[in-house]
Enzyme design. Sequence first.
Site, mmCIF file in Angstrom:
data_model
loop_
_atom_site.group_PDB
_atom_site.id
_atom_site.type_symbol
_atom_site.label_atom_id
_atom_site.label_comp_id
_atom_site.label_asym_id
_atom_site.label_seq_id
_atom_site.Cartn_x
_atom_site.Cartn_y
_atom_site.Cartn_z
ATOM 1 N N ALA A 149 -3.787 -9.515 5.171
ATOM 2 C CA ALA A 149 -2.902 -8.442 4.703
ATOM 3 C C ALA A 149 -2.907 -8.279 3.191
ATOM 4 C CB ALA A 149 -1.485 -8.716 5.198
ATOM 5 N N ASP A 179 -1.134 -10.379 19.898
ATOM 6 C CA ASP A 179 0.259 -10.247 19.481
ATOM 7 C C ASP A 179 0.493 -8.875 18.874
ATOM 8 O OD1 ASP A 179 -0.634 -10.399 16.766
ATOM 9 O OD2 ASP A 179 -0.591 -12.579 16.891
ATOM 10 N N MET A 229 5.613 -11.882 4.945
ATOM 11 C CA MET A 229 6.784 -12.108 5.815
ATOM 12 C C MET A 229 8.063 -12.292 5.001
ATOM 13 S SD MET A 229 4.904 -14.703 8.500
ATOM 14 C CE MET A 229 4.298 -15.736 7.163
ATOM 15 N N LYS A 284 5.777 -8.596 20.918
ATOM 16 C CA LYS A 284 5.821 -7.625 19.834
ATOM 17 C C LYS A 284 7.270 -7.412 19.461
ATOM 18 C CE LYS A 284 3.955 -3.172 18.425
ATOM 19 N NZ LYS A 284 3.056 -2.060 18.787
#
Length: 515
Positions: A115, A31, A168, A53
């Site tokens: 992350a 992805d 996110m 993407k």
Amino acid sequence: MALVGAGCGDPGLLTLRGRDALACCDVVLFDGLANADLLRHVRPSATQICVGKHGQSRIWSQNEINAEIVRHASAGLRVVRLKGGDPAVFARTGEEIQAVRSAGLRFTIVPGITAALAAGSYAGIPITHRGVASAVALVTGHEEPGKPQSALDWPALARFPGTLVIYMGVTTAKVWSESLIAGGKPADTPVAIVRRCSLADQQVIHCRLDEVADRLAPGQRIRPPVISIVGDVTRLAETMSWFDRRPLFGKRVLVTRPQSKNDTLVQRLSALGADVRHQPAIAVGALDDPTDLDQAIDQLERQDFLVFCSVHGVEFFLDRFYQQHDVRKLAGLRIAAVGRKTAQALRGHRIHADLVPNDYTGDALVDLLVDQKLSRGLVVRASRGNDAWVQRLCELGVNVSQVAAYRNEDVQDWPSSVCDDVHSGRIDWVTVTSSATARSVDRLLGHRWGKLKVAALSPVTADTLSQLGVRPDVVADPYTMDALADAIAHFETNVSAKMDAGSDQPSGESDERRN
């Protein structure tokens, strides 16, 4: 099949286990959050499938991804599902595993650097710290659409005695920041917004919790991937940040030498913080007709010495050599390499270079060969190049033959985006590593170098540039790729020092690269 964590941003953050899984797979589904550079570990024969993407291609639904994984794995193929970060952190891995298990297939999970960990480290923010935060909570800022109510207890998170890391959370910034404040989190709680962590264009914004919504508003154009770190640990970035303090951070460098698997120049520039764009002006490849090369190899017993002029020469020559012979045929030959990297490439084939000049030039090698009283030898080179030093060797009475081991030719065209970036000033530096490269770059740019700063590998290359009307800003010393990158960093460090001292323009920099 294997679910592999791609790590966060920098392709060097992939684990060794993940690399091995990619190297042996038949199909890889990836992805947009997985760095495309990771696909270099995949065999050319493997099928590569992009499942979407943001802003560039259609995003596959989770059901489509599940079905595609099962289809290939059921056919007996080795499938890798490459996912950004870690497969087990906000990555919907559970749904993919359920689909695989329901199909009666086996799977493995390869962890990746998530992350939160990468953003903290690359922004100089330890997400836990003795005396500041002894706990950390990973929180999604984007829950599954259609939930009747949020599964997150925002008042409890507001009271959480540690660091909050919001994943996110760009489009929902107003919701989660106001929910934390409403739950009792002080409005002046420090926040670090980290975008594209570990990449050359990483961006870190420090603000208060009540300022987050404005900083991430659509008008600010802060697009994902973004991680928000909430808590007092973000203040430690003042003393612990390192990534954006590297000498070439924020500088874009165009590398024009041919691509290779382990490019020392690209690696060194990246380590110094540069945003590297690799666009070769010269292409190398196998000879169309290797007859002369084969004949030279067959007659090696007639030579006293064998000279390699480049890493490419080593690889192409030995690739052809090993098709018919083994290392015993090199017995009795004195092996010479023009540079340290060429000698290192020979060591990769278990061949030790007897002669390597200290300043990595052909002229210096001539002196070594003459001192050794060697009378007859073969020089392995590209299909074109500088043979002035070979002519000098002949003039000194040494019987020298030359053979091309590979093609070296100009690239005919560059993408228009590259030339546009150069002419508009979006690229700061260009590296030029040979005279042939200098001439090819000049042609590809339409003889318009604009305000590019130019780095030349050697005085010979610098002289060629001068003949083209281009004055190099730096010349490597010694003439190695590492030294070339370091010369650029030294120049930029001096520029920064002069700017800090109030100088209008640093010495050596001009508005136009052409004389």
